[in-house]
Design an enzyme around this catalytic site. Structure first.
Site, mmCIF file in Angstrom:
data_model
loop_
_atom_site.group_PDB
_atom_site.id
_atom_site.type_symbol
_atom_site.label_atom_id
_atom_site.label_comp_id
_atom_site.label_asym_id
_atom_site.label_seq_id
_atom_site.Cartn_x
_atom_site.Cartn_y
_atom_site.Cartn_z
ATOM 1 N N GLY A 182 0.795 -1.232 0.000
ATOM 2 C CA GLY A 182 0.000 0.000 0.000
ATOM 3 C C GLY A 182 0.822 1.274 0.000
ATOM 4 O O GLY A 182 0.574 2.188 -0.789
ATOM 5 N N GLY A 186 0.550 -7.938 0.612
ATOM 6 C CA GLY A 186 0.847 -9.236 1.220
ATOM 7 C C GLY A 186 0.760 -10.354 0.194
ATOM 8 O O GLY A 186 1.593 -11.262 0.170
#
Ligand code: AMP
Length: 390
Positions: free
Chosen positions: A348, A371
């Protein structure tokens, strides 16, 4: 065994469950960034063109199995209706009201279900919840790359249960790009890893050491590495329990001939809100914490990155949410975009940095899953992508 593309599935008049990732940042019901919706559009448009009765499903935030108004997808449905295409909305994701709404869909029409995580069964991959989703699903398509490392009902259990299934264009794009890092990457290959914790990234570091030539560490992670090397780290965020793991990383790096780069100077402060202080070498005084990489480090990293042909970046170089500690992260973002290399940015904060720096279009691939992309690189696949193979 292989994964079918959505293009190989017969969608005409089929109740097609398309798992998307509309987990967009919302503030007071207003969507702050619609990238995730944009990324899903090619698959959605394709399915509608082919005459699917399209059921869009996603999670939003972490409502933890409860119906909470602030996590309702109604505002997302309204937004899509205004900006992109006609989309019905049903205020549940399983049960009779949902079945009825889906029965009302015509060929080439779409409906968005309410937040899947309003039921505990979603994250638990509960068979009863999976069965409830399967009751209205004829064809299953996964295009939620960012959720595909989690074995949740809508990405795992449901895919297992439905015979006709495949991947959407976003998953295909992610897999193709990430495979270029895993299978015969062009050399030299560098990875830049930052962010808060070594423990979060240890799996991917260990597996990257088999592939990369240079590893650049930034963010709070760097202080645990510096501590291992005998430098003073003051009050910096470190994970003392990771020191034996760092020893293993250095041994493997030596074995694989990978050069590890650490910061040689810092911007530090007495607290997160304190005035930035320049520190000219590795050591950080007892009363200070390191909050960004310094100028010398930025220049050193740039020099060493100049000739790379493949580059992966995940995680900010400092507390980049604060302007005074964002320089390292933005300099790296800009520099990566100027390289003549295949570049992948995930996570992010790094993704947000390349957007804010205005260089997103010069990055070869921006991953929609932080992730998920790290786990894909580490393991060579993801559980919810693997189960699409048949
Ligand atoms: P991650 O989710 O692991 O990529 O970590 C991202 C977070 O790491 C961001 O919120 C940053 O503010 C934080 N971070 C980066 N550098 C530092 C640092 N030197 N000290 C404390 N936090 C940091």
């Amino acid at each position: 065994m292989r994964i079918k593309s959505i293009k190989e599935l017969n969608l005409k008049d089929k109740r097609t469950f398309l798992r998307v990732d509309f987990n967009v940042p919302l503030k007071g019901g207003v969507i702050e960034d619609d990238t995730r919706i944009e990324e899903a559009l090619p698959t959605i448009k394709y399915a509608l063109d082919k005459g699917a009765k399209l059921i869009l499903a996603t999670h939003l935030g972490r409502p933890k199995g409860e119906k909470k108004a602030e996590y309702s997808l109604k505002s997302v449905a309204d937004y899509i209706n205004k900006k992109y295409f006609r989309l019905a909305f049903v205020d549940d994701c399983i049960g009779e009201s949902v079945k009825k709404a889906i029965d009302g869909l015509g060929s080439g029409e779409a409906i968005l279900l309410e937040n899947l995580r309003f039921y505990k069964g979603e994250e638990k991959n509960d068979p009863t919840f999976v069965k409830a989703l399967s009751e209205f699903t004829e064809v299953y398509v996964n295009d939620a790359f960012g959720t595909s490392h989690r074995e949740h009902a809508s990405v795992y259990g449901l895919a297992l249960k439905i015979k006709d299934k495949g991947a959407g264009f976003l998953i295909e794009k992610e897999v193709n790009a990430l495979d270029k890092l895993i299978v015969n990457p062009e050399k030299p290959f560098a990875a830049i890893l930052g962010g808060a914790k070594v423990s979060d990234k240890i799996g991917v570091i260990e597996s990257l050491l088999d592939k990369i030539d240079k590893l650049f560490i930034g963010g709070a992670m760097a202080y645990t590495f510096l501590k291992f090397n005998g430098f003073k780290v003051g009050k910096s965020l470190i994970e003392i329990e990771m020191l034996p793991t760092i020893d293993k990383i250095y041994k493997k790096a030596m074995d694989k001939n990978v050069e590890i780069f650490l910061p040689v100077d810092h911007l530090a402060s007495t607290s997160l809100d304190g005035q930035p202080i320049r520190l000219d070498n590795e050591d950080i005084d007892d009363n200070l914490m390191g909050l960004d990489i310094g100028e010398k480090t930025i220049e050193k990293y740039k020099r060493a990155l100049k000739d790379v042909k493949t580059i992966l970046w995940n995680g900010p170089m400092g507390v980049f949410e604060k302007d005074q500690y964002s320089k390292g992260t933005f300099e790296i973002a800009n520099f990566i975009s100027s390289l003549d290399a295949f570049s992948v940015v995930g996570g992010g904060d790094s993704v947000s940095a390349v957007h804010k720096a205005g260089v997103a279009d010069k990055i070869s691939h921006i991953s929609t899953g932080g992730g998920a992309s790290l786990e894909y690189i580490e393991k060579g696949s993801l559980p919810c992508i693997d189960i699409l193979k048949y």
